[in-house]
Design a protein around this motif. Structure first.
Motif, PDB file in Angstrom:
ATOM      1  N   ALA A   1       0.998  -1.147  -0.253  1.00  0.00           N
ATOM      2  CA  ALA A   1       0.401   0.642   0.051  1.00  0.00           C
ATOM      3  C   ALA A   1       0.400   1.717  -0.240  1.00  0.00           C
ATOM      4  CB  ALA A   1      -0.611  -0.128   1.425  1.00  0.00           C
ATOM      5  N   VAL A   2       1.160   2.333  -0.521  1.00  0.00           N
ATOM      6  CA  VAL A   2       1.453   3.329  -0.661  1.00  0.00           C
ATOM      7  C   VAL A   2       1.149   4.475   0.217  1.00  0.00           C
ATOM      8  CG1 VAL A   2       1.618   5.588  -2.021  1.00  0.00           C
ATOM      9  CG2 VAL A   2       0.877   4.258  -3.302  1.00  0.00           C
ATOM     10  N   LYS A   3       2.366   4.987   1.177  1.00  0.00           N
ATOM     11  CA  LYS A   3       2.732   5.288   2.050  1.00  0.00           C
ATOM     12  C   LYS A   3       2.832   6.770   1.796  1.00  0.00           C
ATOM     13  CE  LYS A   3       0.802   1.899   4.203  1.00  0.00           C
ATOM     14  NZ  LYS A   3      -0.944   2.121   5.289  1.00  0.00           N
ATOM     15  N   PHE A   4       3.958   7.578   1.182  1.00  0.00           N
ATOM     16  CA  PHE A   4       4.148   8.351   0.574  1.00  0.00           C
ATOM     17  C   PHE A   4       4.467   8.308  -0.745  1.00  0.00           C
ATOM     18  CE2 PHE A   4       8.305  10.930  -0.426  1.00  0.00           C
ATOM     19  CZ  PHE A   4       7.274  12.198   0.426  1.00  0.00           C
ATOM     20  N   SER A   5       4.797   9.714  -0.984  1.00  0.00           N
ATOM     21  CA  SER A   5       4.551   9.874  -2.956  1.00  0.00           C
ATOM     22  C   SER A   5       5.082  10.970  -2.535  1.00  0.00           C
ATOM     23  CB  SER A   5       4.146   9.930  -3.351  1.00  0.00           C
ATOM     24  OG  SER A   5       2.091  10.424  -2.993  1.00  0.00           O
ATOM     25  N   THR A   6       5.817  11.141  -4.078  1.00  0.00           N
ATOM     26  CA  THR A   6       5.841  13.171  -4.584  1.00  0.00           C
ATOM     27  C   THR A   6       4.690  13.597  -4.896  1.00  0.00           C
ATOM     28  OG1 THR A   6       7.184  12.315  -6.280  1.00  0.00           O
ATOM     29  CG2 THR A   6       8.396  12.218  -4.057  1.00  0.00           C
ATOM     30  N   VAL A   7       4.616  14.464  -4.924  1.00  0.00           N
ATOM     31  CA  VAL A   7       3.426  15.542  -6.137  1.00  0.00           C
ATOM     32  C   VAL A   7       4.553  16.775  -6.143  1.00  0.00           C
ATOM     33  CG1 VAL A   7       1.644  14.449  -4.242  1.00  0.00           C
ATOM     34  CG2 VAL A   7       3.034  16.620  -3.264  1.00  0.00           C
ATOM     35  N   SER A   8       3.852  17.604  -6.752  1.00  0.00           N
ATOM     36  CA  SER A   8       4.309  18.599  -7.763  1.00  0.00           C
ATOM     37  C   SER A   8       4.813  19.354  -6.907  1.00  0.00           C
ATOM     38  CB  SER A   8       3.397  19.158  -8.363  1.00  0.00           C
ATOM     39  OG  SER A   8       1.767  19.655  -8.171  1.00  0.00           O
ATOM     40  N   ASN A   9       3.715  19.500  -5.391  1.00  0.00           N
ATOM     41  CA  ASN A   9       4.737  20.859  -4.693  1.00  0.00           C
ATOM     42  C   ASN A   9       4.956  20.275  -3.552  1.00  0.00           C
ATOM     43  OD1 ASN A   9       2.392  19.833  -3.312  1.00  0.00           O
ATOM     44  ND2 ASN A   9       1.554  22.234  -3.188  1.00  0.00           N
ATOM     45  N   GLY A  10       5.702  18.724  -3.063  1.00  0.00           N
ATOM     46  CA  GLY A  10       6.342  18.721  -2.727  1.00  0.00           C
ATOM     47  C   GLY A  10       6.226  16.898  -1.604  1.00  0.00           C
ATOM     48  N   GLY A  11       5.532  16.824  -0.739  1.00  0.00           N
ATOM     49  CA  GLY A  11       5.619  14.883  -0.611  1.00  0.00           C
ATOM     50  C   GLY A  11       4.253  14.889   0.079  1.00  0.00           C
ATOM     51  N   LEU A  12       3.251  13.521   0.151  1.00  0.00           N
ATOM     52  CA  LEU A  12       2.635  13.413   0.258  1.00  0.00           C
ATOM     53  C   LEU A  12       2.119  11.641   1.407  1.00  0.00           C
ATOM     54  CD1 LEU A  12      -1.142  12.926   0.956  1.00  0.00           C
ATOM     55  CD2 LEU A  12      -0.640  12.121  -1.121  1.00  0.00           C
TER      56      LEU A  12
END
Length: 204
Positions: free
Chosen positions: A65-76
């Motif tokens: 399961a995804v716990k951390f992902s990069t996004v356009s303005n940082g991380g989620l």
């Protein structure tokens, strides 16, 4: 022997046995492998960059399961099964974990803020660096007072029976009132003239 790699043409797989490593660089700077217990990627001598060259996320999974992902303005950080949380742990005796928040390109001291749990584990603080050293703005003490500071000087704290103000208590305009009693029986306020109002039964 025992540290072999095998090309499986039927599966188009290149398989490395335990402790058979992929090494890259003139000095074996980058190593990828598995040691029968853990898989790892190590880099020496320079930074290691992991990520796509186009506008796509990098994801870290736990239990598929995804716990951390990069996004356009940082991380989620996300969790579909429980409270999503970020844990920062100091493993040193009396170590103090903190999160620093840096704004405006970090070009002056006022750009630095941090959330910090002190090394004794007895207080949590919001601090700023505006004066060239870390100073408290708010402090929450374990099982005790919450304190507010102005320029690193305590101005307000909660007590077991109420609260205490250090210095003057100012109201922002005329007609603002200090109300005392269950029915606001006793009022202290200023309406352009000094005023003390008592509207309850009993003695004043």
């Amino acid at each position: 022997a025992g540290r072999d790699m095998t090309w499986d043409e039927s599966e188009s797989d290149l398989t490395f046995n335990d402790a058979a490593y992929i090494k890259m660089g003139d000095s074996d700077d980058l190593t990828i492998g598995h040691n029968a217990t853990n898989g790892f990627i190590t880099q020496t001598g320079s930074k290691l960059t992991i990520g796509p060259t186009s506008s796509h996320a990098v994801e870290l999974l736990y239990g598929n399961a995804v716990k951390f992902s990069t996004v356009s303005n940082g991380g989620l950080i996300e969790s579909a099964t429980a409270d999503a949380k970020l844990t920062i742990k100091s493993t040193a005796q009396d170590g103090a974990p903190s999160i620093e928040l840096i704004s405006d390109d970090a070009d002056d001291n006022a750009d630095y803020w941090r959330l910090r749990a002190d090394g004794g584990g007895t207080a949590f603080q919001i601090q700023h660096y505006a004066n060239g050293s870390w100073e408290k703005g708010l402090e929450c003490n374990e099982g005790g007072a919450v304190e507010l500071y102005h320029n690193n000087s305590k101005k307000f704290e909660t007590l077991s029976g109420g609260a205490r103000v250090y210095g003057d208590l100012s109201l922002d305009a005329d007609d603002r009132k200090v109300n005392l009693g269950n029915s606001n029986d006793f009022q202290i306020f200023h309406d352009g003239n000094s005023r003390l109002n008592y509207g309850g039964g009993g003695n004043l």
